[in-house]
Motif scaffolding. Structure first.
Motif, short mmCIF file in Angstrom:
data_model
loop_
_atom_site.label_atom_id
_atom_site.label_comp_id
_atom_site.label_asym_id
_atom_site.label_seq_id
_atom_site.Cartn_x
_atom_site.Cartn_y
_atom_site.Cartn_z
N SER A 154 9.83 5.60 -6.06
CA SER A 154 10.03 4.85 -4.60
C SER A 154 8.93 6.26 -4.23
CB SER A 154 11.15 5.27 -3.73
OG SER A 154 10.96 5.80 -2.94
N LEU A 155 7.86 5.58 -4.08
CA LEU A 155 7.02 6.30 -3.55
C LEU A 155 6.55 6.04 -1.67
CD1 LEU A 155 4.24 4.60 -6.09
CD2 LEU A 155 4.79 7.30 -5.84
N PRO A 156 5.45 7.00 -1.39
CA PRO A 156 5.61 6.69 0.67
C PRO A 156 4.70 5.91 0.96
CG PRO A 156 5.12 9.39 -0.12
CD PRO A 156 5.19 8.80 -1.95
N ALA A 176 11.69 1.46 4.95
CA ALA A 176 11.62 2.65 5.83
C ALA A 176 10.48 2.83 5.68
CB ALA A 176 12.47 3.33 5.55
N ASP A 177 10.22 3.80 5.36
CA ASP A 177 8.86 4.42 4.65
C ASP A 177 8.67 4.57 3.46
OD1 ASP A 177 10.82 6.60 4.34
OD2 ASP A 177 9.11 8.43 5.24
N ARG A 178 9.26 4.04 2.96
CA ARG A 178 9.00 4.03 0.78
C ARG A 178 8.30 2.08 0.55
NH1 ARG A 178 8.52 9.27 0.21
NH2 ARG A 178 9.71 8.74 -1.80
N ALA A 179 7.49 2.91 -0.59
CA ALA A 179 6.78 1.36 -1.14
C ALA A 179 8.09 1.96 -2.40
CB ALA A 179 5.54 1.47 -1.92
N VAL A 180 9.10 0.67 -3.23
CA VAL A 180 9.61 0.48 -4.41
C VAL A 180 9.53 0.32 -5.19
CG1 VAL A 180 11.86 0.64 -4.73
CG2 VAL A 180 11.98 1.75 -2.13
N ALA A 184 0.74 -1.20 -0.15
CA ALA A 184 -0.31 -0.35 -0.02
C ALA A 184 1.25 1.36 -0.05
CB ALA A 184 -0.62 0.07 1.77
N ALA A 185 0.62 2.54 -0.90
CA ALA A 185 1.94 3.41 -1.41
C ALA A 185 0.60 4.73 -0.86
CB ALA A 185 2.11 3.17 -2.46
#
Length: 474
Positions: free
Chosen positions: A462-464, A394-398, A357-358
């Motif tokens: 890379s997305l939050p 971490a806090d990213r969706a890659v 989930a981004a």
């Protein structure tokens, strides 16, 4: 003791109101300034209870101070501010000091109260306080950063809450150490910012833009207008200014430049092709007219396709930007399915989690489809190979897309990332990569390109992470 004679004559020339009270707070003497300040004839108040003329809300404070003076010489130090009634029933603000007479009369203790009218000062202070409150209310609601520094930049005098969202740094950091402000400026822009700070300290105004916020890879643009504040001697004593996030404006300007450049480039190339074939057919009507007609049809069809892509791109850029929760796994799977329908001989490998989930634009899958289509379209041979992986860090969706295509020209992605300016000589070949870049950028994401001289490219998006995904990590 009778209050008359040369001493009282001198007191009558004083600008301050001077009165003498007995132990009960009764007026025993009042100088002529009483009439100037309060409107009462001094003789009119002699024998009256002094505290009856104090504003009810201030009376207890004043009587307590007087009682402290009566109890001992140390009890009445300093001044006290309060409201005193005038002859017309209004009130003026007085600042008074109480003191016991050093040589009291034989008929009881006497106390001197020296007072000055501070009504104008109190009114001015109240106006300043009200103005300050209003400014603080406005500052609290403002999305601009409002700030004030000392002339040497060593002290933060004011900073509102809008600072952190733009600069990516808690306000407390630079309040404790103002020199830390430079930490959140893009390294390439720090010299410009330092120069502006020096010019402000020297008495110049500034108006400039720079990149900030390392938490977003310095992807935010800040506009600063600032002015020096001078004292009566012409020396700079403070620096005041505001910072506004102009990232959206810079993005719009870039979008307009890109669309204008690509549109002119595509129109020129495709229409030149159409005109070339049309002219040849006119001059050589018997020389394979079907082949030239097919070329004209292909060029015009491609031009219409580009115009439709541009229309969809403009819809994206001019529509509301509202990142939301998006599961990237179904979006990737849908993009892969569309690719294999179009390129049935393609080999697409996927390494995907069950869900990812981004926080991104709802149509972020369109960017993934564009990247996959770009890789397949530029593949050498008839069987494209693509590998797509997705994971979280971490806090990213890659999301990572690998291909075996020839290297993407360096100027293509350097223009996207801002490392190279677009001009009439260097420009991207189409809107595809720009569409991807803008969708990722509007999702507060980042895109990176890596090429290999031996062939093959890796594009990393890379997305939050969505809020619940971050919570799961915590």
């Amino acid at each position: 003791m009778e209050w008359s004679g040369p001493a009282t004559a001198l007191l009558d020339h004083a600008q301050d109101k001077i009165v003498v009270l007995d132990e009960q707070g009764v007026f025993r003497y009042l100088n002529r300034a009483t009439e100037d300040i309060l409107g009462f004839d001094p003789e009119q108040l002699r024998g009256e209870e002094a505290f009856d003329y104090i504003h009810p809300d201030d009376r207890d404070r004043v009587t307590a101070r007087f009682a402290a003076v009566v109890d001992g010489p140390e009890g009445g130090g300093g001044t006290i501010e309060y409201r005193h009634r005038t002859s017309d029933g209004e009130y003026v603000w007085l600042e008074s000091r109480f003191a016991a007479l050093a040589d009291p009369s034989t008929d009881g203790e006497r106390y001197v109260v020296s007072s000055r009218d501070i009504t104008e000062r109190v009114a001015a202070q109240r106006q300043r306080d009200e103005t300050t409150v209003r400014l603080e209310e406005l500052a609290a609601k403002s999305t601009d950063v409002l700030w004030m520094f000392s002339a040497d930049w060593e002290e933060v005098l004011f900073l509102n809450e809008a600072y952190e969202p733009i600069y990516g740094q808690p306000a407390s950091v630079i309040e404790d150490d103002p020199s830390r402000l430079i930490d959140v400026i893009h390294p390439e822009d720090r010299a410009t910012v330092r120069d502006a700070m020096d010019r402000l300290s020297a008495g110049e105004s500034v108006d400039f833009e720079f990149r900030v916020n390392p938490n977003q890879d310095y992807n935010r643009w800040a506009w600063v207008q600032a002015e020096p504040i001078f004292d009566d001697d012409g020396d700079v004593v403070r620096i005041v200014g505001f910072t506004r996030d102009v990232t959206d404006r810079r993005r719009r300007e870039q979008q307009l430049r890109v669309i204008d450049t690509i549109l002119r480039h595509n129109l020129r190339n495709d229409l030149n092709t159409v005109l070339g074939h049309a002219e040849y057919m006119g001059e050589h009507p018997d020389d394979e007219p079907e082949r030239h007609a097919d070329a004209i049809e292909r060029s015009t069809t491609e031009l219409l396709h580009k115009a439709e892509k541009q229309r969809r791109t403009i819809e994206l850029l001019t529509g509301p930007v509202a990142p939301c929760r998006v599961d990237l796994v179904p979006a990737i799977e849908s993009a892969v399915a569309a690719l294999t329908d179009r390129y049935p001989d393609a080999t697409v490998e996927t390494v995907l989690p069950s869900a990812l989930a981004a926080h991104a634009l709802e149509d972020i899958g369109r960017a993934i489809r564009e990247l996959l289509d770009n890789a397949a379209r530029h593949a050498e041979g008839s069987a494209p190979w693509i590998r797509i992986t997705a994971d979280r860090t971490a806090d990213r969706a890659v999301v990572e897309i690998q291909d075996a295509c020839p290297p993407i020209p360096e100027y293509e992605y350097r223009i996207l990332t801002g490392e190279q300016e677009m001009n009439g000589v260097t420009h991207t070949s189409g809107l595809g990569l720009w569409l991807v870049y803008w969708m990722v950028d509007l999702s507060d994401g980042h895109i990176a390109f890596e090429t290999s001289p031996e062939g093959g490219n890796t594009v990393t998006v890379s997305l939050p992470l969505a809020a619940e995904a971050v919570d799961q990590l915590d």
